[in-house]
Design an enzyme around this catalytic site. Structure first.
Site, PDB file in Angstrom:
ATOM      1  N   LEU A 117     -29.548 -24.587  17.211  1.00 28.14           N
ATOM      2  CA  LEU A 117     -28.227 -24.132  16.802  1.00 28.14           C
ATOM      3  C   LEU A 117     -28.308 -23.936  15.294  1.00 28.14           C
ATOM      4  O   LEU A 117     -28.961 -24.727  14.599  1.00 28.14           O
ATOM      5  CB  LEU A 117     -27.160 -25.176  17.139  1.00 28.14           C
ATOM      6  CG  LEU A 117     -26.795 -25.352  18.622  1.00 28.14           C
ATOM      7  CD1 LEU A 117     -25.911 -26.573  18.807  1.00 28.14           C
ATOM      8  CD2 LEU A 117     -26.093 -24.105  19.152  1.00 28.14           C
ATOM      9  N   ASP A 118     -27.659 -22.901  14.776  1.00 27.11           N
ATOM     10  CA  ASP A 118     -27.758 -22.685  13.334  1.00 27.11           C
ATOM     11  C   ASP A 118     -27.030 -23.785  12.572  1.00 27.11           C
ATOM     12  O   ASP A 118     -26.343 -24.631  13.146  1.00 27.11           O
ATOM     13  CB  ASP A 118     -27.259 -21.287  12.954  1.00 27.11           C
ATOM     14  CG  ASP A 118     -25.779 -21.079  13.222  1.00 27.11           C
ATOM     15  OD1 ASP A 118     -24.972 -21.902  12.742  1.00 27.11           O
ATOM     16  OD2 ASP A 118     -25.412 -20.106  13.896  1.00 27.11           O
ATOM     17  N   LEU A 119     -27.180 -23.777  11.267  1.00 26.39           N
ATOM     18  CA  LEU A 119     -26.703 -24.872  10.421  1.00 26.39           C
ATOM     19  C   LEU A 119     -25.228 -25.182  10.636  1.00 26.39           C
ATOM     20  O   LEU A 119     -24.830 -26.353  10.711  1.00 26.39           O
ATOM     21  CB  LEU A 119     -26.952 -24.527   8.951  1.00 26.39           C
ATOM     22  CG  LEU A 119     -26.599 -25.604   7.919  1.00 26.39           C
ATOM     23  CD1 LEU A 119     -27.520 -26.798   8.057  1.00 26.39           C
ATOM     24  CD2 LEU A 119     -26.665 -25.028   6.509  1.00 26.39           C
TER      25      LEU A 119
END
Length: 266
Positions: A117-119
């Site tokens: 999952l992105d930041l």
């Protein structure tokens, strides 16, 4: 068999080719481990190794991305609720918090995330030391569903979602939605199968909509449920079996056409 021959066979069994060693340590599948080795991300006894066929002795020290790894016979499968601001990797050169910081060392040892999952995104992330299963689940051919909640500050036009379901091209990459549910004008549940890097943010940005929240709630039959941010739990045997079955079935069947859109308002 003589004791001498038995000891010789036992010693041979402890020696592993590097790519097999990495797979047994949960880093990745054997095939993916070969690419990792070629990319120079693995060191044996402090020396970077890029050649296939390197034999690892029992006392050798193997590092992947600067982290020591060892084979394990006990497979661990964890569901984690990733908070915003954490990187979905085992280490970060910029010193940002990583998801394994949320898991005690005795549990996190040799665990790796299945996908990312992105930041800024939050929600369900699976971690394991089972490299083969991780590779199967992440492979596009597995067709494993991933469900997200997306919230925006502006209304989300349904015609955009219909386009997304039919398939859209952005900068030469095609993105396709499996199905959707509209929960309110600014909140939708979206189901993807392949889940390319930052897919939802790229798609919504192309519509002039910046997601205020991207939150994953399900992977196959594994649901985030009431797991609090930063919390984790072991997968049940039924969930593990479902992941294995889903990834195997996806590789055996041809890709199906997208399901019709489903609309539900609350």
């Amino acid at each position: 068999m003589s004791d001498k021959k038995a000891r010789s066979n036992s010693e041979q069994e402890k020696k592993l080719r590097l790519q097999v060693y990495l797979a047994h340590a949960g880093v990745a599948s054997r095939r993916a481990s070969e690419e990792i080795i070629r990319s120079g991300r693995v060191r044996v006894n402090g020396t970077t190794v890029t050649q296939m066929g390197t034999i690892v002795e029992p006392d050798d020290v193997v590092e992947f991305d600067g982290r020591k790894v060892k084979p394990t016979r006990t497979k661990v499968y964890i569901a984690l609720h990733k908070p915003s601001g954490y990187v979905s990797t085992v280490s970060d050169p910029q010193g940002r918090p990583v998801i394994l910081d949320l898991i005690p060392n005795h549990v996190a040892d040799r665990l790796y995330p299945i996908g990312r999952l992105d930041l800024l995104s939050t929600g369900l992330l699976l971690c394991t030391n089972d490299g083969e299963l991780a590779a199967h689940v992440m492979h596009p051919s597995s067709n494993i569903e991933k469900e997200y909640v997306v919230e925006t500050d502006a209304p989300i036009p349904e015609e955009r979602l219909l386009q997304f379901r039919r398939g859209i091209m952005i900068e030469g990459v095609q993105y396709r939605l499996r199905h959707y549910q509209i929960r309110s004008p600014r909140r939708v549940h979206l189901v993807l199968q392949e889940g390319k890097n930052r897919e939802l943010r790229r798609v919504f940005s192309s519509w002039g909509l910046e997601p205020r929240r991207v939150h994953r709630v399900r992977i196959a039959d594994v649901h985030i449920g009431k797991l609090p941010p930063g919390g984790y739990r072991n997968l049940t045997q039924a969930e593990i079996a479902s992941l294995m079955k889903s990834s195997a079935a996806g590789r055996e069947r041809p890709r199906r056409a997208a399901e019709p859109a489903r609309r539900r308002r609350t």
